[in-house]
Design a protein around this motif. Structure first.
Motif, short mmCIF file in Angstrom:
data_model
loop_
_atom_site.label_atom_id
_atom_site.label_comp_id
_atom_site.label_asym_id
_atom_site.label_seq_id
_atom_site.Cartn_x
_atom_site.Cartn_y
_atom_site.Cartn_z
N ILE A 4 0.86 -1.19 0.00
CA ILE A 4 0.00 0.00 0.00
C ILE A 4 0.90 1.23 0.00
O ILE A 4 1.79 1.36 0.85
CB ILE A 4 -0.90 0.01 1.26
N GLU A 5 0.70 2.10 -0.96
CA GLU A 5 1.49 3.35 -0.94
C GLU A 5 0.70 4.46 -1.62
O GLU A 5 -0.20 4.20 -2.44
CB GLU A 5 2.84 3.16 -1.62
N GLY A 6 1.05 5.69 -1.25
CA GLY A 6 0.38 6.84 -1.86
C GLY A 6 0.95 7.10 -3.23
O GLY A 6 2.15 6.89 -3.46
N GLU A 145 1.00 13.18 -1.41
CA GLU A 145 1.10 11.71 -1.42
C GLU A 145 0.50 11.12 -0.15
O GLU A 145 -0.21 10.12 -0.17
CB GLU A 145 2.56 11.28 -1.55
N MET A 146 0.74 11.80 0.97
CA MET A 146 0.21 11.30 2.26
C MET A 146 -1.32 11.31 2.25
O MET A 146 -1.96 10.41 2.82
CB MET A 146 0.76 12.14 3.40
N VAL A 147 -1.93 12.29 1.64
CA VAL A 147 -3.39 12.32 1.55
C VAL A 147 -3.87 11.07 0.81
O VAL A 147 -4.78 10.36 1.26
CB VAL A 147 -3.88 13.61 0.86
N LEU A 153 -5.42 3.73 3.11
CA LEU A 153 -5.38 2.91 4.34
C LEU A 153 -6.75 2.83 5.02
O LEU A 153 -6.95 2.06 5.95
CB LEU A 153 -4.35 3.50 5.32
N GLU A 154 -7.69 3.65 4.57
CA GLU A 154 -9.01 3.66 5.24
C GLU A 154 -9.80 2.38 4.95
O GLU A 154 -9.66 1.83 3.86
CB GLU A 154 -9.81 4.90 4.79
#
Ligand SMILES: O=c1[nH]c(NC[C@H](O)[C@H](O)[C@H](O)CO)c([N+](=O)[O-])c(=O)[nH]1
Length: 154
Positions: A4-6, A145-147, A153-154
């Protein structure tokens, strides 16, 4: 293996950019780089809010208030702490860094660090859009990217 990555696909996140006014001739270039990279990745101008404060020392408190408002998906912080003749540099830069880490953990919101902590004006200029890139742009893209990552991840 699940990874999983942004990524940098467009998102409708709301971004606050907290800017310390000290060393404005450098910080304004950081801000320009941050706003430009967000808009070039599809962020609508109305989803970008710039909040200005006196200096790097004040950025953590402003970031806390911005996070507390619940109106933003990420906070980008920009400033320039340039070593002078006194140990003041150490206190300002360490307090700023420590405070921002606390805000991110307290509110679970990405707080990207675009506050230059450098030894000289030349180093600051190199990192605000010349030969060492633009740290404002990098901080904005980290937040962007973090957004996407937190959404994934939700
Ligand atoms: O953003 C900065 N603030 C600085 N000091 C001001 C500080 O952030 C506060 O605004 C001030 O101490 C008032 O609280 C700096 N220096 O002192 O060198 C600096 O280089 N950069």
């Amino acid at each position: 293996v699940e990874i999983i990555e942004g990524d940098l696909t467009p998102n409708d996140g709301k971004y606050a950019i907290v800017v310390g006014r000290w060393n404005a001739f450098v910080v304004e270039s950081l801000l320009e780089g941050a706003v430009d990279s967000l808009t070039r990745h599809g962020v609508e101008p109305e989803n970008i809010t710039v909040v200005r404060c006196p200096g790097a020392m004040e950025i953590p408190l402003v970031a806390q208030k911005v996070a507390q408002s619940g109106k933003y998906d990420a906070i980008i912080t920009l400033g320039a702490v340039i070593r002078g003749g006194t140990p003041h540099f150490e206190y300002v830069s360490s307090e700023c860094t420590k405070g921002l880490g606390q805000v991110a953990m307290q509110f679970g919101i990405p707080v990207s660090f675009g506050v230059l902590t450098v030894d000289s004006i030349e180093q600051a200029i190199e990192r605000s859009g010349t030969k060492a890139g633009n740290k404002g742009e990098e901080a904005a893209m980290s937040a962007f990217e973090m957004v996407n990552l937190l959404n994934a991840l939700e």
